[in-house]
Write a protein that holds these residues in place. Structure first.
Motif, mmCIF file in Angstrom:
data_model
loop_
_atom_site.group_PDB
_atom_site.id
_atom_site.type_symbol
_atom_site.label_atom_id
_atom_site.label_comp_id
_atom_site.label_asym_id
_atom_site.label_seq_id
_atom_site.Cartn_x
_atom_site.Cartn_y
_atom_site.Cartn_z
ATOM 1 N N ALA A 70 0.824 -1.209 0.000
ATOM 2 C CA ALA A 70 0.000 0.000 0.000
ATOM 3 C C ALA A 70 0.858 1.260 0.000
ATOM 4 C CB ALA A 70 -0.926 -0.009 1.213
ATOM 5 N N VAL A 71 1.902 1.275 0.803
ATOM 6 C CA VAL A 71 2.807 2.435 0.826
ATOM 7 C C VAL A 71 3.551 2.531 -0.498
ATOM 8 C CG1 VAL A 71 4.878 3.393 1.925
ATOM 9 C CG2 VAL A 71 3.031 2.489 3.332
ATOM 10 N N ALA A 109 -7.261 -7.194 11.306
ATOM 11 C CA ALA A 109 -8.352 -6.478 10.643
ATOM 12 C C ALA A 109 -8.018 -4.995 10.454
ATOM 13 C CB ALA A 109 -9.645 -6.630 11.447
ATOM 14 N N VAL A 110 -7.416 -4.377 11.461
ATOM 15 C CA VAL A 110 -7.063 -2.954 11.352
ATOM 16 C C VAL A 110 -5.961 -2.758 10.318
ATOM 17 C CG1 VAL A 110 -6.057 -0.999 12.591
ATOM 18 C CG2 VAL A 110 -7.847 -2.363 13.661
ATOM 19 N N ILE A 111 -4.968 -3.626 10.286
ATOM 20 C CA ILE A 111 -3.909 -3.524 9.274
ATOM 21 C C ILE A 111 -4.494 -3.695 7.886
ATOM 22 C CG2 ILE A 111 -1.845 -4.663 8.354
ATOM 23 C CD1 ILE A 111 -1.277 -2.896 10.742
ATOM 24 N N ALA A 112 -5.424 -4.617 7.724
ATOM 25 C CA ALA A 112 -6.074 -4.797 6.419
ATOM 26 C C ALA A 112 -6.841 -3.538 6.025
ATOM 27 C CB ALA A 112 -7.005 -6.002 6.457
ATOM 28 N N ALA A 113 -7.548 -2.944 6.974
ATOM 29 C CA ALA A 113 -8.326 -1.736 6.680
ATOM 30 C C ALA A 113 -7.421 -0.549 6.351
ATOM 31 C CB ALA A 113 -9.228 -1.397 7.868
ATOM 32 N N VAL A 114 -6.341 -0.376 7.105
ATOM 33 C CA VAL A 114 -5.407 0.727 6.845
ATOM 34 C C VAL A 114 -4.739 0.541 5.490
ATOM 35 C CG1 VAL A 114 -3.223 1.758 7.609
ATOM 36 C CG2 VAL A 114 -5.034 1.303 9.263
ATOM 37 N N SER A 115 -4.350 -0.691 5.178
ATOM 38 C CA SER A 115 -3.716 -0.963 3.886
ATOM 39 C C SER A 115 -4.686 -0.694 2.744
ATOM 40 C CB SER A 115 -3.234 -2.406 3.827
ATOM 41 O OG SER A 115 -2.267 -2.648 4.811
ATOM 42 N N LEU A 116 -5.928 -1.125 2.897
ATOM 43 C CA LEU A 116 -6.929 -0.865 1.864
ATOM 44 C C LEU A 116 -7.164 0.627 1.697
ATOM 45 C CD1 LEU A 116 -8.993 -2.021 -0.130
ATOM 46 C CD2 LEU A 116 -10.637 -2.042 1.753
ATOM 47 N N LEU A 117 -7.213 1.357 2.802
ATOM 48 C CA LEU A 117 -7.393 2.808 2.739
ATOM 49 C C LEU A 117 -6.228 3.479 2.009
ATOM 50 C CD1 LEU A 117 -9.051 5.305 3.620
ATOM 51 C CD2 LEU A 117 -7.626 5.346 5.667
ATOM 52 N N LEU A 118 -5.003 3.055 2.298
ATOM 53 C CA LEU A 118 -3.836 3.616 1.616
ATOM 54 C C LEU A 118 -3.860 3.301 0.120
ATOM 55 C CD1 LEU A 118 -0.987 2.917 4.185
ATOM 56 C CD2 LEU A 118 -1.907 5.143 3.521
ATOM 57 N N PHE A 119 -4.256 2.065 -0.242
ATOM 58 C CA PHE A 119 -4.390 1.699 -1.656
ATOM 59 C C PHE A 119 -5.423 2.583 -2.349
ATOM 60 C CE2 PHE A 119 -2.564 -2.719 -1.286
ATOM 61 C CZ PHE A 119 -1.641 -2.557 -2.301
ATOM 62 N N LEU A 120 -6.567 2.762 -1.694
ATOM 63 C CA LEU A 120 -7.635 3.566 -2.307
ATOM 64 C C LEU A 120 -7.223 5.022 -2.455
ATOM 65 C CD1 LEU A 120 -10.800 2.067 -0.596
ATOM 66 C CD2 LEU A 120 -10.020 1.734 -2.946
#
Length: 114
Positions: A41-42, A86-97
């Motif tokens: 994501a980064v 779950a939080v890491i998945a959500a943060v990664s998805l947010l960064l991708f988006l």
């Protein structure tokens, strides 16, 4: 092919952790997910850098995201393995988006200017 295998391993690690399945592969695959998901994501947000610099910065960013999530969850007395994944998945998805929206917004502005 390597990217597909890495995605599959990371996905299996996330599923094993979220479903709380006892397996000898759970720990290494979940650790792989916790490092690779935020790093990708980064890395997606850093398109302007050369590949080596982007991979080094993405790896450092992944560790920073993991530590910030863990520290925040510990400070709030809300730490669980499933919650952390779950939080890491959500943060990664947010960064991708965010990277995807930024990239498309830049293309739209260029097409309007021409």
């Amino acid at each position: 092919m390597v990217a597909g295998a890495a995605t599959a391993i990371a996905g299996v690690g996330a599923v094993l952790a979220l479903a709380d399945i006892g397996s000898p592969l759970r720990a290494p695959f979940t650790l792989f997910f916790l490092l690779v998901a935020p790093a990708c994501a980064v890395g997606a947000a850093l398109r302007g850098l050369d590949p080596l610099s982007r991979s080094v910065v993405a790896a450092g960013g992944a560790v920073a995201v993991d530590l910030l999530v863990a520290q925040t969850m510990l400070a709030l007395h809300a730490w669980t393995v499933r919650g952390g994944v779950a939080v890491i998945a959500a943060v990664s998805l947010l960064l991708f988006l965010l990277a995807h929206v930024r990239r498309h917004r830049g293309r739209t502005a260029k097409s309007r200017a021409s």
